[in-house]
Design a protein around this motif. Structure first.
Motif, PDB file in Angstrom:
ATOM      1  N   LEU A  30       0.828  -1.211   0.000  1.00 29.22           N
ATOM      2  CA  LEU A  30       0.000   0.000   0.000  1.00 29.22           C
ATOM      3  C   LEU A  30       0.861   1.260   0.000  1.00 29.22           C
ATOM      4  O   LEU A  30       0.493   2.274  -0.596  1.00 29.22           O
ATOM      5  CB  LEU A  30      -0.933  -0.003   1.223  1.00 29.22           C
ATOM      6  N   VAL A  31       1.996   1.198   0.684  1.00 29.88           N
ATOM      7  CA  VAL A  31       2.914   2.337   0.685  1.00 29.88           C
ATOM      8  C   VAL A  31       3.361   2.646  -0.743  1.00 29.88           C
ATOM      9  O   VAL A  31       3.395   3.808  -1.173  1.00 29.88           O
ATOM     10  CB  VAL A  31       4.137   2.052   1.583  1.00 29.88           C
ATOM     11  N   LEU A  36       1.364   6.870   0.463  1.00 34.75           N
ATOM     12  CA  LEU A  36       1.171   7.291   1.851  1.00 34.75           C
ATOM     13  C   LEU A  36       2.281   6.716   2.734  1.00 34.75           C
ATOM     14  O   LEU A  36       2.975   5.775   2.353  1.00 34.75           O
ATOM     15  CB  LEU A  36      -0.196   6.826   2.359  1.00 34.75           C
ATOM     16  N   ALA A  37       2.428   7.286   3.925  1.00 37.85           N
ATOM     17  CA  ALA A  37       3.433   6.809   4.875  1.00 37.85           C
ATOM     18  C   ALA A  37       2.957   5.533   5.554  1.00 37.85           C
ATOM     19  O   ALA A  37       1.761   5.204   5.538  1.00 37.85           O
ATOM     20  CB  ALA A  37       3.716   7.883   5.924  1.00 37.85           C
ATOM     21  N   GLU A  40       0.149   5.912   7.951  1.00 39.08           N
ATOM     22  CA  GLU A  40      -1.156   6.194   7.360  1.00 39.08           C
ATOM     23  C   GLU A  40      -1.831   4.955   6.789  1.00 39.08           C
ATOM     24  O   GLU A  40      -3.065   4.840   6.814  1.00 39.08           O
ATOM     25  CB  GLU A  40      -1.005   7.258   6.268  1.00 39.08           C
ATOM     26  N   VAL A  41      -1.041   4.045   6.225  1.00 37.51           N
ATOM     27  CA  VAL A  41      -1.638   2.855   5.601  1.00 37.51           C
ATOM     28  C   VAL A  41      -1.785   1.696   6.590  1.00 37.51           C
ATOM     29  O   VAL A  41      -2.510   0.740   6.304  1.00 37.51           O
ATOM     30  CB  VAL A  41      -0.816   2.385   4.383  1.00 37.51           C
ATOM     31  N   SER A  42      -1.129   1.773   7.739  1.00 35.16           N
ATOM     32  CA  SER A  42      -1.202   0.674   8.707  1.00 35.16           C
ATOM     33  C   SER A  42      -2.636   0.340   9.107  1.00 35.16           C
ATOM     34  O   SER A  42      -3.027  -0.840   9.101  1.00 35.16           O
ATOM     35  CB  SER A  42      -0.371   1.004   9.945  1.00 35.16           C
ATOM     36  N   PRO A  43      -3.481   1.336   9.473  1.00 33.95           N
ATOM     37  CA  PRO A  43      -4.859   0.983   9.838  1.00 33.95           C
ATOM     38  C   PRO A  43      -5.666   0.417   8.678  1.00 33.95           C
ATOM     39  O   PRO A  43      -6.574  -0.400   8.891  1.00 33.95           O
ATOM     40  CB  PRO A  43      -5.451   2.311  10.329  1.00 33.95           C
ATOM     41  N   ILE A  44      -5.338   0.820   7.448  1.00 33.51           N
ATOM     42  CA  ILE A  44      -6.031   0.264   6.276  1.00 33.51           C
ATOM     43  C   ILE A  44      -5.686  -1.216   6.139  1.00 33.51           C
ATOM     44  O   ILE A  44      -6.564  -2.064   5.927  1.00 33.51           O
ATOM     45  CB  ILE A  44      -5.630   1.028   5.003  1.00 33.51           C
ATOM     46  N   THR A  94       9.502   7.657   9.889  1.00 32.77           N
ATOM     47  CA  THR A  94       8.900   6.795   8.863  1.00 32.77           C
ATOM     48  C   THR A  94       9.930   5.872   8.217  1.00 32.77           C
ATOM     49  O   THR A  94       9.650   4.698   7.951  1.00 32.77           O
ATOM     50  CB  THR A  94       8.233   7.658   7.777  1.00 32.77           C
ATOM     51  N   LYS A  95      11.124   6.379   7.953  1.00 34.29           N
ATOM     52  CA  LYS A  95      12.156   5.548   7.321  1.00 34.29           C
ATOM     53  C   LYS A  95      12.593   4.415   8.248  1.00 34.29           C
ATOM     54  O   LYS A  95      12.897   3.311   7.779  1.00 34.29           O
ATOM     55  CB  LYS A  95      13.350   6.405   6.927  1.00 34.29           C
TER      56      LYS A  95
END
Length: 270
Positions: A30-31, A36-37, A40-44, A94-95
């Motif tokens: 998803l990243v 997205l970071a 941000e995509v973790s809950p998706i 994030t990295k």
């Protein structure tokens, strides 16, 4: 939109066939596709994995394959540790999270390739009473239920805690931890390990999703599309899971993890 649908189908299919790896592949993919970071995509990823896991666990429960008491124990402990992982994730660059994901993917790939050569774990219809004298969690040959001991409970608690922390930290379901743990600590059949893992994932994933929604940090358009595709993939995978050779599935899954890990390393080190 098409890319999101395709990824959702892939994640649901992987979960149906292996009981693991859906979340660990969902987030990095998803990243790449959404830009997205990780945060941000973790809950998706968690929503899709959680819903697909719930469906798979329900089907397994109906078939009498889920060890629900063990799943509830691991899930409860996982829920306690998930907030800690989420707290750490919000305070890490994030990295750094991307590199952590790459490391996890490499470990998952190594484990997949290693277990693909283990004939004992590749017998899908192995008898439920197969001898594993060193396992802390042994089933009663009469009732089919675990003979509960402290070593058994301790092993399951540790597994649930690890899966819960990683769920909060990286937005993964934790199946890549749960499946190897259940293979090592129990004498369950492969089918039972898969659906019991899915039951734990369904429980643990709930915190991350609800917490993100309450915080207003959830992308509903991508989340709903991705989750619907994952559910479809889960249903399709369940139809063919008993017809495909486990060693080949593990090798293919390991190869996918290696490719995604390489992409994550390039993205975060470039």
């Amino acid at each position: 939109m098409i890319g999101t649908l395709a990824l959702g189908l892939l994640v649901g299919l992987v979960m149906a066939l292996t009981g693991a790896g859906g979340g660990v592949l969902a987030v990095p993919l998803l990243v790449f596709t959404t830009g997205l970071a990780v945060q941000e995509v973790s809950p998706i990823g968690l929503l899709a994995v959680g819903l697909a896991a719930t469906l798979g666990a329900a089907l397994g429960l109906r078939a009498g394959q889920v060890r629900y008491k063990a799943a509830m124990l691991m899930g409860f402990v996982g829920l306690l540790l998930s907030p800690l992982g989420f707290w750490v994730a919000q305070r890490v660059d994030t990295k750094v999270l991307g590199l952590a994901f790459a490391a996890v993917l490499l470990w998952v790939a190594f484990n997949a390739f290693r277990s693909s050569g283990n004939s004992e774990l590749n017998v899908i219809d192995a008898p439920p009473d197969a001898e594993k004298s060193k396992c802390p969690c042994i089933r009663n040959p009469v009732t089919g239920r675990f003979i509960w001991t402290w070593p058994c409970a301790r092993a399951l608690i540790f597994s649930g805690a690890t899966a819960g922390f990683l769920s909060g930290l990286l937005g993964v379901g934790g199946g890549f931890v749960l499946v190897p743990a259940l293979q090592r600590f129990t004498n369950l059949t492969v089918q039972s390990i898969t659906v019991t893992s899915l039951a734990v994932i369904a429980i643990v994933s709930s915190f991350g999703v609800l917490n993100s929604m309450n915080a207003g940090a959830f992308n509903y358009e991508i989340g709903i599309t991705f989750s619907a595709a994952a559910l479809t993939g889960m249903l399709g995978g369940r139809l063919v899971s008993d017809k495909l050779p486990t060693p080949h599935l593990k090798k293919a899954f390991g190869a996918m993890c290696l490719v995604v890990a390489g992409l994550m390393l390039i993205k975060n080190l470039a």
